[in-house]
Design an enzyme around this catalytic site. Structure first.
Site, PDB file in Angstrom:
ATOM      1  N   THR A   1       0.830  -1.206   0.000  1.00 48.31           N
ATOM      2  CA  THR A   1       0.000   0.000   0.000  1.00 48.31           C
ATOM      3  C   THR A   1       0.861   1.251   0.000  1.00 48.31           C
ATOM      4  OG1 THR A   1      -1.604   1.366   1.178  1.00 48.31           O
ATOM      5  CG2 THR A   1      -0.292  -0.098   2.541  1.00 48.31           C
ATOM      6  N   VAL A   2       0.525   2.177  -0.865  1.00 45.16           N
ATOM      7  CA  VAL A   2       1.243   3.461  -0.866  1.00 45.16           C
ATOM      8  C   VAL A   2       0.952   4.231   0.412  1.00 45.16           C
ATOM      9  CG1 VAL A   2       1.307   3.673  -3.383  1.00 45.16           C
ATOM     10  CG2 VAL A   2      -0.596   4.693  -2.113  1.00 45.16           C
ATOM     11  N   ASP A   3      -0.126   3.867   1.113  1.00 43.17           N
ATOM     12  CA  ASP A   3      -0.511   4.620   2.314  1.00 43.17           C
ATOM     13  C   ASP A   3       0.394   4.342   3.515  1.00 43.17           C
ATOM     14  OD1 ASP A   3      -2.616   5.731   0.936  1.00 43.17           O
ATOM     15  OD2 ASP A   3      -4.017   4.164   1.530  1.00 43.17           O
TER      16      ASP A   3
ATOM     17  N   GLU B   1      -4.101  15.268   0.650  1.00 41.69           N
ATOM     18  CA  GLU B   1      -5.499  15.389   0.215  1.00 41.69           C
ATOM     19  C   GLU B   1      -6.465  15.314   1.391  1.00 41.69           C
ATOM     20  OE1 GLU B   1      -6.710  12.007  -2.202  1.00 41.69           O
ATOM     21  OE2 GLU B   1      -5.608  10.621  -0.920  1.00 41.69           O
TER      22      GLU B   1
ATOM     23  N   GLN C   1       1.635   9.709  -9.190  1.00 37.38           N
ATOM     24  CA  GLN C   1       2.558   9.477  -8.073  1.00 37.38           C
ATOM     25  C   GLN C   1       2.684   8.006  -7.713  1.00 37.38           C
ATOM     26  OE1 GLN C   1       0.775  11.260  -4.189  1.00 37.38           O
ATOM     27  NE2 GLN C   1      -0.725  11.677  -5.786  1.00 37.38           N
ATOM     28  N   ARG C   2       1.638   7.238  -7.896  1.00 40.84           N
ATOM     29  CA  ARG C   2       1.724   5.834  -7.476  1.00 40.84           C
ATOM     30  C   ARG C   2       2.038   4.889  -8.635  1.00 40.84           C
ATOM     31  NH1 ARG C   2      -4.628   4.124  -6.158  1.00 40.84           N
ATOM     32  NH2 ARG C   2      -5.021   3.361  -8.259  1.00 40.84           N
TER      33      ARG C   2
END
Lengths: 425, 425
Positions: free
Chosen positions: A147-149, A252, A304-305
């Site tokens: 996950t990018v998060d 965001e 970005q991802r």
């Protein structure tokens, strides 16, 4: 581990599925899975579009792909087999779905299921890992982190995050060089909006672009802090007056004191709809309105991802390693675990992969430590730098063709013949 | 050329200035200028913030920079000496400004002025080239091409364009791989907004990401065509139904049939202000409203023109070459010319640098040829591909530090002692 592996007596196939938002390196994990399984003589099926493919019996036979095609996954962004946003209900609430999964597993002799995703996927993987007892079919399930998060519990970091962190830091640096050149007569405030609705990990990574109060980013807005308009405007003004210009990086997920997303509170389109993903224009308008500065803003969104062309080598290597380890754990007979990244040293950066219990990961969320944010809430601390810096180290440029474009892989994705009636649900 | 060069008898210093929006490679041109001049034993001053620095007598002595620092300019984005948006009036309308320039030139023995910019800058360079006759000071002026807009006349392409073209093509490709992975349950329409208010060169470059109607970008919106909502929506719908998803690339300069920018007609912020640079959210809202598809949009803004980390090698080489040639032309005694790029072969791509008269370039605008756009107006033709493809060829990755960031150069920018009173104007 090696003893356990050798004692594995189960035969059958391994099913791999990608879940949730894709990343620049999730396919590197797929490569790790497939190459490790091939090395053990185990056939890998991939579910088309994540868990939906498993429910629909839409399976892909990865043995039809060449070794070169699988290796190319290591440098190809997106999800090679398709991903989905789909969360299984609990076994009590929707037994039919689980029964269908077991039917599909049984029909295709699937003994190992590797589910590559974030929090929700870890939860799904945990539920499936328990089906062996609940529904009488021997299935081992391994969660594979992605996950990018960067918000998965237990693991030190999440594959996918390092690359978006690197993208964000480099973009902040490059755009700031542009703004600095032009500030005398043009843009004075530049706002970069980044992903991270609930946690500011990606925004924090922008802080790696510079150090010291005169270097960009001058202000980072985190979802962890409620937006303080007065303090924000004061810092923008002070920065422009001191440095000549100001770079702001905004998550965001920035919210006002009432807990509303600034993006929602702000811009409406021509039809009166709230524009999502638009905190940057709201901030830009505020800067213009209250301070009168010329502004520009950027919102890279999926760029970005998916920017595999500027991925972090550390991240790409970790993504591959968790895939490989997941196969090793599965074939060793483990169940309900996830290979996680354990940091053993900050500098030089050292890490290893270890198994962690899925029930310690599912449905939990790793928050950013409070000591990662500076006292004024607009920057990152030395502790944050120590954590973040290694994750963007190293370049892993994809090969490029003579046409100047990265040579991204494309699989044949040969369907496995269906053996079951369609799933009516 | 070499004979002319050897016959140059004038001694003095050379002044270089950067003008207008900066690019990923304008500093490569600066490196070409400074390295070529050093090779001839000529001192280079740079104006701080473009022509403003010349007017304010804010000059930088580049001889104080090491050879390594100048070489690092070849891979450093932004404008190393600062740039500006400032257009000189005509000699008749503002003689005082020209007189001031001559005063500054005379005070610092500046005999050659190299002005690195776009259309407006070519006009300024032309005016200054005529000062020798008009104001009795012998100054040779060379325009040096630079603009991401690719709209300068005579030259086959403009340094700066190839890199933003490459950025746009790669970003289109990468984001589309992401969208394709998720389309089953998530985003079906992705919209990428790119620069190009008056001409669609950058939008056209996105077309290099794929070929054939099923490959992205499926739709390109050019400022050359007025926006046809019905045709646009029909093509989005047909693409989603056939491919499963749709990538749209839109120039910021797209206009409706009334000639208004779609961005202006669309989104307003919380203060009721029109949001600039926002055609993407307007299109996204339209898609949602009329077709009901889930969308995402991206607006990379300055990121696209500062992304030196993914620059085109062809572009970087051409940027350097025009700088070097400009010095050669200046020292050879030429005046009122610009080194332009002449293409001698499409495939293999070959080019050379030649001098062209500034009066054929100043205040003109190169439009995109009509035969570059497909009949439906939503794509690029084979002719466009032949033109565009070579410009993004080759990678020129900057060196990276152990911290994972590009090692961008930073100059000392040592000021030259002022000799004149401040310019009151």
């Amino acid at each position: 581990m090696s003893q356990k592996r050798q004692s594995t007596a189960i035969t059958g196939n391994l099913l791999y599925a990608q879940s949730g938002g894709v990343t620049a390196v999730i396919n590197a994990t797929a490569a790790g899975v497939i190459e490790a399984a091939r090395g053990k003589g185990v056939k890998v099926y991939a579910a088309r579009n994540g868990i939906l493919g498993a429910l629909r019996e839409e399976l892909i036979d990865t043995s039809k792909e060449s070794a070169a095609a699988i290796t190319a996954l290591r440098h190809t962004p997106g999800g090679a087999f398709g991903s989905c946003r789909y969360k299984l209900k609990s076994l009590e609430d929707d037994r039919a779905e689980y029964a269908r999964l077991i039917d599909v597993f049984r029909a295709h002799e699937i003994r190992w299921f590797l589910y590559n995703g974030g929090n929700d996927s870890a939860d799904t993987a945990l539920k499936i890992s328990q089906l062996g007892n609940a529904m009488g079919y021997d299935i081992r399930c391994i969660g594979v982190p992605k996950t990018v998060d960067n918000d998965l519990a237990v693991t030190d970091c999440c594959p996918g995050f390092g690359s978006v962190a690197k993208y964000t830091a480099i973009s902040t640096l490059e755009a700031s060089l542009d703004v600095a050149s032009m500030a005398e007569t043009s843009t004075k405030v530049f706002i970069l909006e980044v992903m991270g609705r609930h946690a500011g990990w990606i925004a924090a990574a922008a802080g790696l672009a510079g150090e010291g109060e005169d270097e960009p980013p001058h202000i980072i807005l985190f979802p962890e802090n409620s937006f303080d308009e007065v303090a924000f405007l004061a810092k923008v003004k002070a920065t422009v007056e001191r440095v000549g210009w100001c770079t702001v990086v905004a998550s965001e997920g920035v919210r006002n004191a009432a807990g509303e997303f600034l993006a929602d509170a702000g811009t409406r389109d021509a039809f009166g709809h709230t524009q999502l993903g638009g905190v940057a224009p709201v901030l830009a308008a505020l800067v213009k309105e209250k301070l009168g500065y010329k502004y520009h803003w950027a919102l890279p969104d999926y760029l970005q991802r998916s920017a595999r062309n500027m991925a972090s080598k550390t991240d790409a290597n970790q993504a591959y390693a968790v895939g490989k380890a997941a196969v090793e754990y599965a074939l060793a007979g483990m169940n309900a675990v996830m290979p996680v990244i354990t940091r053993t040293s900050d500098s030089p950066y050292r890490w290893k992969i270890e198994p962690a219990a899925l029930d310690k990961i599912a449905n939990r969320e790793k928050k950013m430590p409070a000591d990662f944010l500076t006292l004024d809430g607009f920057g990152i601390t030395a502790a944050a730098r120590r954590y973040l810096a290694p994750l963007i180290q190293g370049e892993a440029h994809p090969p490029h063709g003579r046409d100047g474009l990265p040579k991204y892989g494309r699989l044949k994705n040969t369907a496995v013949a269906k053996k079951l009636p369609a799933f009516e649900h």
